[in-house]
Write a protein that holds these residues in place. Sequence first.
Motif, PDB file in Angstrom:
ATOM      1  N   CYS A  14      -9.007  18.339  -3.046  1.00 39.12           N
ATOM      2  CA  CYS A  14      -7.901  17.318  -2.568  1.00 39.12           C
ATOM      3  C   CYS A  14      -8.924  15.940  -2.535  1.00 39.12           C
ATOM      4  O   CYS A  14      -8.447  15.058  -2.997  1.00 39.12           O
ATOM      5  CB  CYS A  14      -7.073  17.645  -1.276  1.00 39.12           C
ATOM      6  N   ALA A  68      -0.583  21.924  -6.230  1.00 39.96           N
ATOM      7  CA  ALA A  68      -0.937  22.657  -5.086  1.00 39.96           C
ATOM      8  C   ALA A  68       0.108  23.570  -4.593  1.00 39.96           C
ATOM      9  O   ALA A  68       0.276  24.807  -4.224  1.00 39.96           O
ATOM     10  CB  ALA A  68      -1.333  21.861  -3.891  1.00 39.96           C
ATOM     11  N   GLN A 122      -3.293  16.377   2.858  1.00 42.37           N
ATOM     12  CA  GLN A 122      -1.920  15.472   2.338  1.00 42.37           C
ATOM     13  C   GLN A 122      -0.997  15.066   3.533  1.00 42.37           C
ATOM     14  O   GLN A 122      -0.513  13.890   3.544  1.00 42.37           O
ATOM     15  CB  GLN A 122      -1.468  15.787   0.958  1.00 42.37           C
ATOM     16  N   THR A 133      -0.533  11.212  -6.282  1.00 38.03           N
ATOM     17  CA  THR A 133      -0.329  12.077  -4.913  1.00 38.03           C
ATOM     18  C   THR A 133       0.845  13.116  -5.370  1.00 38.03           C
ATOM     19  O   THR A 133       0.723  14.229  -5.028  1.00 38.03           O
ATOM     20  CB  THR A 133       0.307  11.317  -3.798  1.00 38.03           C
ATOM     21  N   GLY A 173      -9.826  24.153  -1.638  1.00 37.17           N
ATOM     22  CA  GLY A 173      -8.716  23.476  -1.882  1.00 37.17           C
ATOM     23  C   GLY A 173      -8.762  22.257  -1.408  1.00 37.17           C
ATOM     24  O   GLY A 173      -8.437  21.132  -1.729  1.00 37.17           O
ATOM     25  N   GLU A 174      -9.450  22.209  -0.027  1.00 35.00           N
ATOM     26  CA  GLU A 174      -9.809  21.077   0.602  1.00 35.00           C
ATOM     27  C   GLU A 174     -10.691  20.042  -0.107  1.00 35.00           C
ATOM     28  O   GLU A 174     -10.322  18.700  -0.101  1.00 35.00           O
ATOM     29  CB  GLU A 174     -10.169  21.351   2.255  1.00 35.00           C
ATOM     30  N   LEU A 187      -0.542  16.110  -7.655  1.00 31.29           N
ATOM     31  CA  LEU A 187      -1.531  16.887  -7.078  1.00 31.29           C
ATOM     32  C   LEU A 187      -0.785  17.546  -5.931  1.00 31.29           C
ATOM     33  O   LEU A 187      -1.140  19.068  -5.769  1.00 31.29           O
ATOM     34  CB  LEU A 187      -2.610  15.918  -6.292  1.00 31.29           C
ATOM     35  N   ALA A 188       0.181  17.260  -5.375  1.00 37.14           N
ATOM     36  CA  ALA A 188       1.010  18.031  -4.349  1.00 37.14           C
ATOM     37  C   ALA A 188       1.759  18.942  -4.980  1.00 37.14           C
ATOM     38  O   ALA A 188       2.050  20.101  -4.576  1.00 37.14           O
ATOM     39  CB  ALA A 188       1.928  17.323  -3.471  1.00 37.14           C
ATOM     40  N   VAL A 237      -5.027  21.835  -0.334  1.00 41.25           N
ATOM     41  CA  VAL A 237      -4.744  20.523  -0.756  1.00 41.25           C
ATOM     42  C   VAL A 237      -3.664  19.937   0.024  1.00 41.25           C
ATOM     43  O   VAL A 237      -3.583  18.768   0.620  1.00 41.25           O
ATOM     44  CB  VAL A 237      -4.302  20.675  -2.101  1.00 41.25           C
ATOM     45  N   LEU A 238      -2.692  20.504   0.339  1.00 40.53           N
ATOM     46  CA  LEU A 238      -1.555  20.260   1.049  1.00 40.53           C
ATOM     47  C   LEU A 238      -1.655  19.739   2.457  1.00 40.53           C
ATOM     48  O   LEU A 238      -0.951  18.928   2.908  1.00 40.53           O
ATOM     49  CB  LEU A 238      -0.334  21.180   1.129  1.00 40.53           C
ATOM     50  N   ALA A 245      -8.017  13.373  -5.495  1.00 40.11           N
ATOM     51  CA  ALA A 245      -7.268  12.451  -4.944  1.00 40.11           C
ATOM     52  C   ALA A 245      -7.157  11.092  -5.790  1.00 40.11           C
ATOM     53  O   ALA A 245      -6.339  10.305  -5.677  1.00 40.11           O
ATOM     54  CB  ALA A 245      -7.477  12.191  -3.347  1.00 40.11           C
TER      55      ALA A 245
END
Length: 403
Positions: A259, A275, A317, A268, A255-256, A271-272, A313-314, A263
Motif C-alpha cells: 500500500c 486489494a 486506506q 486509490t 499488503g501494508e 489499488l483498493a 492494503v485496505l 499508493a
Amino acid sequence: MVAILLLVIPLSQIGLDVYTPALPEMTAAFDASNELVQNTVTAYILGMSVSFIPTGLIADAVGRKRVLLAGAGLLALTSVGCAVAVNLTLLLGMRFIQGIGASGCLLMAAAIAADRFRGAKLVSVLGLLGAAWGAAPVLAPAVGGFVVAHGSWRLVFVLFAVAVAAVTLLVAKTMPETLPAHRRAPIDLRAAAGVLGEALRHRVFLGFVVMFGLIGAAQMVFGVVGPFLFEGGLGFSPAAYGLVALIVGTANLAGELACGGLAQRTTTRRLALAAWSVMILGATTLVVSAETVGVHGWVITLGAALVLCGIGVLDPQSKGLAMGVFDRNIGLIGGLVNTCCYLIVSAAMALMAYLPESSQAPLGWFYLASGVAFVVILLVTVRQEATPVASCSAVPSQPDSPR
C-alpha cells in the motif's frame, strides 16, 4: 527517542497476539468452552475501545510521559495478574484492564511523535512506527507458540510482563516530556462531547469509520479462530501453529508495505479494487475448500494469507479516508476512529467465538460478508456530499475518496 517509540508502539499488538497459540491449552486448563476462552481476546480489545478517548483527553491535560508510564505499568502488572489467574473470570477481568493499559501505549507513541516532529520527518517517523506495529502480529504468535511448546501459557504472560517492564523503565529513564505545560489543555468534557457528537452525525465520516472497523475485524479474527482450526482440528503443536501465523502475518505485512509503495504509482480506486479482489479470492477459497477438501492446513493457510494480504492494503486506506474528513481536533477524532473500530472488532470477536470451529467455512463466510459490506458502504459513502462539521473542521473540505 524514535528507537524508544519503536519499542513502545508494538506492545499493544503483542499483548493481543502473543498468547493466542495457547488458547486450546487454556481451554483444557480452565475446563471451559472454546468461546469463553476466546473472549479473553475480546475483553482485551473492549478495554482498549473504551479507553482511547479518555486517555487522549488526559494526555492533553497532564502530558504524554505520565500517561505512557501509567499505561505501560498497567500493562505489565495485569500481565502478571493473567499469569497467576486461578479462574477464567479473573483472567477475563485482567485482560479487560490490560487493554486499558495497552491503549495508552498505542496512543502515546503516535502523540509523542507528533509533538516532536513535523512535516516530512513526522511522516517518516510514523511510517517506521507503523512498520513496527505491523511486525508485531507477524512475530508474536510465532514466539508465543515456541514458549507454549516448551513451557506454558502462563510463562507467555510472565515473559511479556518482563518485556513491558523493561520498556517502561527505559521510558522512565530516558524519555523526555514532549508536551510542555503551556501547550496543555484542561479537560473540557462539554466541548469534547460537542465535537464527538457532531462528528458522529457526519454521514460520510461514519461510513468510512464503519469500513475501517469491518476491515479491522477481518484482520484480527484469524488470531482467535486459527489456533482451534490448526491445533484442535489438525493436531498442530502450538509452535507449528505459530509458524502458520507467521506466514499469514507476513502476507498482511506485505499488503501494508505494498500500500505504501504503490499508493503514489496508481489511483486509490485501482489499488483498493485489486486489494478487495485478493481478499474476496481468499475468502472464496476458504468457503469452497470447506465443501471440497475439508479441513486442510495448507489450503486454509493460503486462503487466510490472501485475505490478510488484501486487508493489509485496505486497512490503511480506510483509516486514511476516515481521518481525512476533518482538519481540526485530529487527536480527539483519531480517538473516536479507534474507539469505533475496536468496538466493531470486539463484536466480531464475540460472534466468531460462538461460531463452530470444525471447519474453515464460518471464517470464510465472515470474510465474504465483511468484504461485501465494505464495498457496499464505500460505494454509498463516496457518492454522498461531504458536509463539513463546524467544530471539527476549520474550513470546508471534502473527504478523500477513490479516484
